[in-house]
Write a protein that holds these residues in place. Structure first.
Motif, PDB file in Angstrom:
ATOM      1  N   UNK A 138       0.822  -1.208   0.000  1.00 54.89           N
ATOM      2  CA  UNK A 138       0.000   0.000   0.000  1.00 54.89           C
ATOM      3  C   UNK A 138       0.856   1.259   0.000  1.00 54.89           C
ATOM      4  N   UNK A 139       2.042   1.170   0.592  1.00 53.29           N
ATOM      5  CA  UNK A 139       2.930   2.339   0.647  1.00 53.29           C
ATOM      6  C   UNK A 139       3.286   2.809  -0.758  1.00 53.29           C
ATOM      7  N   UNK A 140       3.616   1.856  -1.604  1.00 56.54           N
ATOM      8  CA  UNK A 140       3.984   2.211  -2.969  1.00 56.54           C
ATOM      9  C   UNK A 140       2.757   2.583  -3.804  1.00 56.54           C
ATOM     10  N   UNK A 141       1.650   1.893  -3.553  1.00 58.15           N
ATOM     11  CA  UNK A 141       0.430   2.195  -4.296  1.00 58.15           C
ATOM     12  C   UNK A 141      -0.044   3.616  -4.012  1.00 58.15           C
ATOM     13  N   UNK A 142       0.202   4.099  -2.787  1.00 56.26           N
ATOM     14  CA  UNK A 142      -0.223   5.447  -2.412  1.00 56.26           C
ATOM     15  C   UNK A 142       0.806   6.515  -2.780  1.00 56.26           C
ATOM     16  N   UNK A 143       1.932   6.096  -3.348  1.00 56.46           N
ATOM     17  CA  UNK A 143       2.959   7.042  -3.734  1.00 56.46           C
ATOM     18  C   UNK A 143       3.766   7.595  -2.580  1.00 56.46           C
ATOM     19  N   UNK A 144       3.749   6.907  -1.449  1.00 59.81           N
ATOM     20  CA  UNK A 144       4.516   7.361  -0.297  1.00 59.81           C
ATOM     21  C   UNK A 144       5.994   7.029  -0.490  1.00 59.81           C
ATOM     22  N   UNK A 145       6.882   7.772   0.175  1.00 60.68           N
ATOM     23  CA  UNK A 145       8.320   7.496   0.019  1.00 60.68           C
ATOM     24  C   UNK A 145       8.673   6.111   0.497  1.00 60.68           C
ATOM     25  N   UNK A 146       9.509   5.451  -0.277  1.00 60.20           N
ATOM     26  CA  UNK A 146       9.920   4.108   0.082  1.00 60.20           C
ATOM     27  C   UNK A 146      11.424   3.976   0.104  1.00 60.20           C
ATOM     28  N   UNK A 147      11.898   2.820   0.445  1.00 59.81           N
ATOM     29  CA  UNK A 147      13.325   2.557   0.560  1.00 59.81           C
ATOM     30  C   UNK A 147      13.704   1.371  -0.304  1.00 59.81           C
ATOM     31  N   UNK A 148      14.863   1.457  -0.908  1.00 64.18           N
ATOM     32  CA  UNK A 148      15.378   0.338  -1.677  1.00 64.18           C
ATOM     33  C   UNK A 148      16.110  -0.610  -0.744  1.00 64.18           C
ATOM     34  N   UNK A 149      15.461  -1.720  -0.391  1.00 62.53           N
ATOM     35  CA  UNK A 149      16.089  -2.648   0.542  1.00 62.53           C
ATOM     36  C   UNK A 149      17.330  -3.288  -0.057  1.00 62.53           C
ATOM     37  N   UNK A 150      17.364  -3.438  -1.376  1.00 59.23           N
ATOM     38  CA  UNK A 150      18.502  -4.105  -2.000  1.00 59.23           C
ATOM     39  C   UNK A 150      19.803  -3.351  -1.753  1.00 59.23           C
ATOM     40  N   UNK A 151      19.724  -2.038  -1.632  1.00 59.26           N
ATOM     41  CA  UNK A 151      20.962  -1.272  -1.416  1.00 59.26           C
ATOM     42  C   UNK A 151      21.541  -1.508  -0.028  1.00 59.26           C
TER      43      UNK A 151
END
Length: 277
Positions: free
Chosen positions: A172-185
């Motif tokens: 839902x975080x990404x669907x709502x356009x909220x800031x996210x984090x790249x876990x792979x990094x």
């Protein structure tokens, strides 16, 4: 936010740090007394308090990283998931942290040290079912854990508690356009339990959580992780009718994991062969 080097004993004028409970790849968890609740006569005023570890605390988005874990965990209100209380910032020391229930018991990695040949099935089955229940509910809420391993599962008097959603993901975080984090990094996957597609740079998914859980269950039943110097065979403590489902969940290719968490749970609680007949 500053690093946890020289962390003060008192945070936000309220939380008295007592001792370190655990240190992970991303954070440090302390046992702390909540002096405010204590002042009002709360008989059990101790909490667990999590700060980012030194390696991550200097990142410009460190507070976002910690808040993300707090928000993910808060969104999964389940009896077998650790309860979080509040996210706070000590403005004097510029330290972000969150508080959660103080769990009592053994993490599964410590339990495995005491049971090198695996757990007898009557002891293993409820642990397995409760862990899968927690993961299934998390997925229903659109939350992927990302780091299912024995060290992130606590076993106490009230059963299993799944914790540490620091590498998790909320759809839902990404669907709502909220800031996210790249876990792979962050490069923080635990190789012994991370699905091969994650180690290859792929995206976190429900099948990758399933693979991590299957590795944990295999180790609980065998005393050793899958692939530790021997071909994959039925663990000694696992009933025969449960093995096909667990073996499928351990498939290296996610396309070949032909069971989901619910189907694996069904195989573990049933005495009859349902899913693969």
């Amino acid at each position: 936010m500053s690093s946890t080097t020289g962390t003060p004993n008192l945070l936000a004028g309220r939380y008295q740090l007592e001792r370190v409970l655990g240190v992970g790849g991303m954070g440090v968890v302390y046992r702390a007394r909540d002096l405010l609740h204590e002042a009002f006569g709360e008989p059990d005023s101790c909490v667990a308090l999590k700060l980012l570890g030194e390696a991550f605390a200097e990142s410009p988005d460190a507070h976002v990283l910690l808040y993300s874990e707090f928000a993910l965990t808060r969104s999964v209100r389940h009896e077998h998931v650790v309860r979080v209380f509040s996210f706070e910032v000590d403005t004097v020391h510029q330290l972000a942290f969150f508080t959660m229930e103080l769990m009592h018991g053994l993490t599964l990695d410590r339990l495995l040290v005491e049971c090198p040949d695996g757990l007898p099935w009557p002891e293993l089955q409820p642990i397995a079912v409760q862990l899968l229940d927690a993961l299934a509910y998390s997925h229903q809420q659109g939350v992927l854990h990302g780091d299912v391993k024995p060290a992130n599962v606590m076993l106490g008097e009230q059963g299993v508690r799944l914790f540490d959603f620091g590498l998790g993901h909320a759809q839902a975080q990404y669907a709502a356009g909220l800031p996210g984090l790249s876990r792979s990094r962050l490069n923080a996957w635990t190789p012994a339990y991370a699905a091969p597609e994650l180690l290859a740079g792929g995206c976190l998914s429900a099948p990758s959580d399933l693979y991590g859980a299957a590795c944990v269950l295999y180790e609980l039943a065998q005393g050793k992780r899958p692939g530790e110097g021997r071909p994959l065979a039925r663990p000694r403590q696992l009933p025969r009718h449960c093995w096909p489902a667990l073996r499928s969940a351990l498939a290296l290719d996610p396309e070949h994991r032909n069971v989901g968490i619910d189907a694996l749970r069904e195989a573990l609680v049933s005495r009859r062969r349902h899913w693969f007949v």
